[in-house]
Design an enzyme around this catalytic site. Structure first.
Site, PDB file in Angstrom:
ATOM      1  N   LYS A  45       0.816  -1.214   0.000  1.00 58.18           N
ATOM      2  CA  LYS A  45       0.000   0.000   0.000  1.00 58.18           C
ATOM      3  C   LYS A  45       0.845   1.258   0.000  1.00 58.18           C
ATOM      4  CE  LYS A  45      -3.447  -1.820   3.166  1.00 58.18           C
ATOM      5  NZ  LYS A  45      -4.316  -1.411   4.274  1.00 58.18           N
ATOM      6  N   LYS A  47       2.251   2.569   2.313  1.00 59.26           N
ATOM      7  CA  LYS A  47       1.917   3.378   3.487  1.00 59.26           C
ATOM      8  C   LYS A  47       2.973   3.153   4.553  1.00 59.26           C
ATOM      9  CE  LYS A  47      -3.160   3.644   3.578  1.00 59.26           C
ATOM     10  NZ  LYS A  47      -4.343   3.375   4.432  1.00 59.26           N
TER      11      LYS A  47
HETATM   12  N1  C2G Z   1     -12.618   4.878   7.045  1.00 59.71           N
HETATM   13  C1  C2G Z   1     -13.820   5.569   7.155  1.00 59.71           C
HETATM   14  N2  C2G Z   1     -13.798   6.916   7.263  1.00 59.71           N
HETATM   15  C2  C2G Z   1     -12.624   7.596   7.269  1.00 59.71           C
HETATM   16  C3  C2G Z   1     -11.406   6.903   7.185  1.00 59.71           C
HETATM   17  C4  C2G Z   1     -11.418   5.516   7.071  1.00 59.71           C
HETATM   18  O1  C2G Z   1     -14.899   4.953   7.149  1.00 59.71           O
HETATM   19  N3  C2G Z   1     -12.659   8.945   7.379  1.00 59.71           N
HETATM   20  C5  C2G Z   1     -12.672   3.415   6.929  1.00 59.71           C
HETATM   21  C6  C2G Z   1     -12.071   2.917   5.616  1.00 59.71           C
HETATM   22  O2  C2G Z   1     -13.028   2.986   4.565  1.00 59.71           O
HETATM   23  C7  C2G Z   1     -11.733   1.467   5.974  1.00 59.71           C
HETATM   24  C8  C2G Z   1     -11.339   1.581   7.464  1.00 59.71           C
HETATM   25  O3  C2G Z   1     -11.896   2.822   7.944  1.00 59.71           O
HETATM   26  O4  C2G Z   1     -12.904   0.658   5.877  1.00 59.71           O
HETATM   27  C9  C2G Z   1      -9.843   1.594   7.660  1.00 59.71           C
HETATM   28  O5  C2G Z   1      -9.302   2.622   6.847  1.00 59.71           O
HETATM   29  P1  C2G Z   1      -7.731   2.531   6.462  1.00 59.71           P
HETATM   30  O6  C2G Z   1      -6.947   2.308   7.690  1.00 59.71           O
HETATM   31  O7  C2G Z   1      -7.415   3.666   5.569  1.00 59.71           O
HETATM   32  O8  C2G Z   1      -7.695   1.156   5.653  1.00 59.71           O
HETATM   33  P2  C2G Z   1      -7.330   0.936   4.111  1.00 59.71           P
HETATM   34  O9  C2G Z   1      -5.984   1.497   3.841  1.00 59.71           O
HETATM   35  O10 C2G Z   1      -8.474   1.391   3.332  1.00 59.71           O
HETATM   36  O11 C2G Z   1      -7.145  -0.671   4.074  1.00 59.71           O
HETATM   37  O12 C2G Z   1      -7.652  -5.030   2.324  1.00 59.71           O
HETATM   38  C10 C2G Z   1      -8.292  -3.803   2.586  1.00 59.71           C
HETATM   39  C11 C2G Z   1      -7.321  -2.764   3.092  1.00 59.71           C
HETATM   40  O13 C2G Z   1      -6.525  -3.279   4.136  1.00 59.71           O
HETATM   41  C12 C2G Z   1      -8.087  -1.532   3.581  1.00 59.71           C
END
Ligand code: C2G
Length: 144
Positions: A45, A47
């Site tokens: 990712k 990240k």
């Molecule tokens: N999320 C949300 N609102 C935000 C930020 C995040 O609803 N303002 C949700 C994202 O949509 C996700 C969860 O919180 O469902 C975790 O977000 P992230 O840590 O950014 O995860 P991500 O990088 O999207 O990883 O295999 C799937 C991936 O691992 C998802």
């Protein structure tokens, strides 16, 4: 017992994450969070997390909605996770809409609206934390 699973990095835990986890738990009785490992975040990712996997795991385990935290080490583990844990519902934010429809053969798939005004990328940007390539790209998309 209705089991729900969701996946994510959950770095710099914030209320957008909590909103997601609360709504995910409301869809069942038991919520599993597959938490992206540091290696998966960096290799797949782009990240770079502020908190380590163990620190992020400790935070998630302290949340009342979360029943179990397992590692997410690759994109391909979802089907085996759903089977192994007998999951009824897969949930994730709607920034992923459509990306995991293949799981519909194995469980219900729910995309929940994100909390629009908050993101880990935004927090880092406003605090002047150096940004990883993914952060920079996310910032450009948000400003696009
Ligand atoms: N999320 C949300 N609102 C935000 C930020 C995040 O609803 N303002 C949700 C994202 O949509 C996700 C969860 O919180 O469902 C975790 O977000 P992230 O840590 O950014 O995860 P991500 O990088 O999207 O990883 O295999 C799937 C991936 O691992 C998802």
């Amino acid at each position: 017992m209705k089991k729900v699973i969701t996946y994510g990095t959950f770095d710099l835990l914030h209320y957008g994450h909590i909103n997601l986890l609360r709504r995910a738990k409301a869809l069942g009785d038991y919520l599993i969070v597959a938490l992206s490992t540091d290696e998966f975040n960096w290799n797949s990712k782009q990240k770079k997390c502020y908190f380590t996997y163990e620190q992020r795991k400790q935070l998630l385990e302290s949340i009342r909605y979360v029943d179990l935290v397992i590692p997410e080490t690759c994109w391909e583990q979802k089907i085996s996770d759903v089977r192994e844990f007998k999951v009824d519902t897969f949930v994730i934010g709607d920034d992923w809409t459509g990306k995991f429809d293949f799981l519909k053969d194995y469980c219900e798939v729910v995309y929940l609206p994100r909390t629009p005004e908050i993101s880990t990328t935004q927090i880092k940007k406003e605090l002047g934390v150096s940004q990883s390539p993914a952060d920079k790209r996310a910032g450009e998309l948000n400003n696009g």
